[in-house]
Write a protein that holds these residues in place. Structure first.
Motif, PDB file in Angstrom:
ATOM      1  N   GLY A 209     -26.620  33.401  94.069  1.00  0.00           N
ATOM      2  CA  GLY A 209     -27.589  32.347  93.813  1.00  0.00           C
ATOM      3  C   GLY A 209     -27.008  30.984  93.510  1.00  0.00           C
ATOM      4  N   PHE A 210     -25.722  30.776  93.811  1.00  0.00           N
ATOM      5  CA  PHE A 210     -25.076  29.501  93.522  1.00  0.00           C
ATOM      6  C   PHE A 210     -24.595  28.844  94.815  1.00  0.00           C
ATOM      7  N   ASP A 211     -24.938  27.586  94.984  1.00  0.00           N
ATOM      8  CA  ASP A 211     -24.492  26.833  96.148  1.00  0.00           C
ATOM      9  C   ASP A 211     -23.063  26.352  95.956  1.00  0.00           C
ATOM     10  N   SER A 212     -22.372  26.224  97.053  1.00  0.00           N
ATOM     11  CA  SER A 212     -21.032  25.635  97.052  1.00  0.00           C
ATOM     12  C   SER A 212     -20.827  24.961  98.393  1.00  0.00           C
ATOM     13  N   VAL A 213     -19.728  24.247  98.515  1.00  0.00           N
ATOM     14  CA  VAL A 213     -19.341  23.629  99.781  1.00  0.00           C
ATOM     15  C   VAL A 213     -17.978  24.196 100.175  1.00  0.00           C
ATOM     16  N   ALA A 214     -17.909  24.808 101.351  1.00  0.00           N
ATOM     17  CA  ALA A 214     -16.657  25.369 101.843  1.00  0.00           C
ATOM     18  C   ALA A 214     -15.880  24.288 102.595  1.00  0.00           C
TER      19      ALA A 214
ATOM     20  N   LEU B  94      -8.908  28.097  85.338  1.00  0.00           N
ATOM     21  CA  LEU B  94      -8.738  29.538  85.508  1.00  0.00           C
ATOM     22  C   LEU B  94      -7.721  29.813  86.599  1.00  0.00           C
ATOM     23  N   ILE B  95      -6.853  30.802  86.346  1.00  0.00           N
ATOM     24  CA  ILE B  95      -5.989  31.327  87.398  1.00  0.00           C
ATOM     25  C   ILE B  95      -6.222  32.835  87.473  1.00  0.00           C
ATOM     26  N   LYS B  96      -6.064  33.414  88.687  1.00  0.00           N
ATOM     27  CA  LYS B  96      -6.342  34.844  88.847  1.00  0.00           C
ATOM     28  C   LYS B  96      -5.288  35.541  89.716  1.00  0.00           C
ATOM     29  N   PRO B  97      -4.123  35.778  89.162  1.00  0.00           N
ATOM     30  CA  PRO B  97      -3.190  36.651  89.880  1.00  0.00           C
ATOM     31  C   PRO B  97      -3.584  38.103  89.640  1.00  0.00           C
ATOM     32  N   ASN B  98      -3.146  39.003  90.525  1.00  0.00           N
ATOM     33  CA  ASN B  98      -3.285  40.413  90.187  1.00  0.00           C
ATOM     34  C   ASN B  98      -2.030  40.867  89.442  1.00  0.00           C
TER      35      ASN B  98
ATOM     36  N   PHE C   7     -16.929  35.436  88.181  1.00  0.00           N
ATOM     37  CA  PHE C   7     -16.535  34.765  86.944  1.00  0.00           C
ATOM     38  C   PHE C   7     -17.159  33.370  86.868  1.00  0.00           C
ATOM     39  N   ILE C   8     -17.063  32.624  87.969  1.00  0.00           N
ATOM     40  CA  ILE C   8     -17.635  31.275  87.995  1.00  0.00           C
ATOM     41  C   ILE C   8     -19.145  31.334  87.764  1.00  0.00           C
ATOM     42  N   ALA C   9     -19.818  32.248  88.471  1.00  0.00           N
ATOM     43  CA  ALA C   9     -21.270  32.379  88.330  1.00  0.00           C
ATOM     44  C   ALA C   9     -21.642  32.754  86.899  1.00  0.00           C
ATOM     45  N   GLY C  10     -20.916  33.701  86.333  1.00  0.00           N
ATOM     46  CA  GLY C  10     -21.203  34.121  84.964  1.00  0.00           C
ATOM     47  C   GLY C  10     -20.976  33.019  83.957  1.00  0.00           C
ATOM     48  N   PHE C  11     -19.945  32.222  84.182  1.00  0.00           N
ATOM     49  CA  PHE C  11     -19.666  31.117  83.259  1.00  0.00           C
ATOM     50  C   PHE C  11     -20.733  30.028  83.371  1.00  0.00           C
TER      51      PHE C  11
ATOM     52  N   SER D 223     -23.914  31.237  81.563  1.00  0.00           N
ATOM     53  CA  SER D 223     -23.886  31.483  80.120  1.00  0.00           C
ATOM     54  C   SER D 223     -23.032  30.514  79.311  1.00  0.00           C
ATOM     55  N   ASN D 224     -22.076  29.866  79.982  1.00  0.00           N
ATOM     56  CA  ASN D 224     -21.081  29.029  79.308  1.00  0.00           C
ATOM     57  C   ASN D 224     -20.248  29.849  78.318  1.00  0.00           C
ATOM     58  N   GLU D 225     -20.154  31.160  78.574  1.00  0.00           N
ATOM     59  CA  GLU D 225     -19.390  32.056  77.714  1.00  0.00           C
ATOM     60  C   GLU D 225     -18.363  32.807  78.549  1.00  0.00           C
ATOM     61  N   LEU D 226     -17.106  32.766  78.101  1.00  0.00           N
ATOM     62  CA  LEU D 226     -16.032  33.376  78.867  1.00  0.00           C
ATOM     63  C   LEU D 226     -16.143  34.899  78.899  1.00  0.00           C
ATOM     64  N   GLU D 227     -16.628  35.519  77.831  1.00  0.00           N
ATOM     65  CA  GLU D 227     -16.769  36.974  77.822  1.00  0.00           C
ATOM     66  C   GLU D 227     -17.783  37.422  78.873  1.00  0.00           C
ATOM     67  N   LYS D 228     -18.924  36.741  78.926  1.00  0.00           N
ATOM     68  CA  LYS D 228     -19.934  37.093  79.920  1.00  0.00           C
ATOM     69  C   LYS D 228     -19.440  36.796  81.330  1.00  0.00           C
ATOM     70  N   ALA D 229     -18.672  35.722  81.469  1.00  0.00           N
ATOM     71  CA  ALA D 229     -18.086  35.409  82.775  1.00  0.00           C
ATOM     72  C   ALA D 229     -17.140  36.515  83.214  1.00  0.00           C
TER      73      ALA D 229
END
Length: 300
Positions: A50-55, A178-182, A257-261, A264-270
């Motif tokens: 449900g979130f728009d973005s530009v690719a 935010l960074i996301k390595p595995n 993560f982006i959508a959740g943040f 909610s503006n909360e990192l745990e929920k994100a």
């Protein structure tokens, strides 16, 4: 607005052959073509949530036109830069007794074309989120991610970086949101093999010490870990389910993560939303859909 950058997008041609044999004619049992690239995956999943973005990124030739059309068909906004020559790559993914991949090289990107992208990025404001994801083609300078963050350093843009080794390490001084390595990529950065959550957290803290604000570590079936800018540490197991296709699961985690943040503006929920979204993609032939994400989210 959220902007995603895919420097080397692709058409992913996924074929299934019941019993592949080399040196003879094989016929497929099933086949699909999807637009590929980590940033594109993030945009598609964001739209599903449900979130728009530009690719953003670069496309070339008839394959580039098809990539754009397929991304638009998912409801995403695009603003790709068309290159005058070359072809956007086709990546072949063969599913049989074993899984094999053949990835194309992609077109050459000129300095003039890169400058056009920079102009677009320099128009972003502190209200925007920028996602830099994936590898870069050989025609681009190795410090391209670093150069982008350097030029945007005074704009207070929340930047998300999903990349490996020096591409990631060199941007940390610009304090990405935010960074996301595995877990394997994290170990490769420091030349170690990480076997326990404690070891993963120890080295994730090093990335925070180097400048990252929030560090999200994906660990496939072993779950995920988040270290936040205010010193909190979170661990989550993955929800129960059968892994069907792991391609795009990490990108889906970023989108979740982006959508959740933003919700909610909360990192745990994100973090929880990220885990649910990554899992929803892994449990499906396609990228995560919202209903599946919400169903899994309730179990985390």
């Amino acid at each position: 607005m959220i902007y995603t950058v895919t420097f080397n997008p692709s058409l992913d041609y996924i074929v299934e052959v019941k019993d592949f044999k080399q040196g003879v004619v094989n016929r497929t049992n099933d086949e699909h073509i999807f637009p590929g690239g980590k940033g594109i995956n993030v945009s598609i999943v964001l739209k599903n949530l449900g979130f728009d973005s530009v690719a953003l990124g670069f496309t070339a030739g008839f394959t580039g036109i098809e990539i754009e059309e397929k991304v638009k068909a998912h409801g995403c906004n695009t603003d790709f830069i068309r290159l005058e020559s070359g072809l956007s790559r086709i990546n072949v993914k063969l599913k049989s007794n074993e899984e094999s991949e053949i990835n194309g090289q992609g077109p050459s990107i000129s300095k003039e074309s890169l400058d056009k992208l920079m102009v677009k990025l320099e128009a972003l404001t502190e209200e925007d989120i920028l996602v830099l994801a994936g590898s870069i083609p050989t025609s681009l300078p190795e410090d391209i991610y670093e150069n982008i963050l350097k030029r945007l350093a005074d704009k207070n843009i929340r930047v998300v970086v999903d990349a490996t080794k020096d591409l990631l390490l060199n941007v940390l001084k610009y304090h990405p949101f935010l960074i996301k390595p595995n877990n394997h990529e994290l170990g490769e950065m420091f030349g170690v093999t990480l076997k326990t959550n404690e070891e993963i957290i120890t080295y994730a803290k090093k990335l925070k010490d180097m400048g990252a604000r929030n560090v999200l570590i994906s660990m496939a079936g072993d779950g995920a870990i988040l270290l936040t800018e205010d010193g909190r540490e979170y661990f989550s197991k993955v929800p129960k389910g059968t892994v069907v296709n792991s391609v795009g699961a990490g990108d889906s985690m970023v989108a979740g993560f982006i959508a959740g943040f933003l919700e909610s503006n909360e990192l745990e929920k994100a973090f929880k939303m990220g885990v649910a979204t990554g899992s929803a993609s892994a449990f499906s032939e396609e990228l995560a859909k919202k209903d599946d994400v919400l169903r899994l989210l309730a179990t985390i």
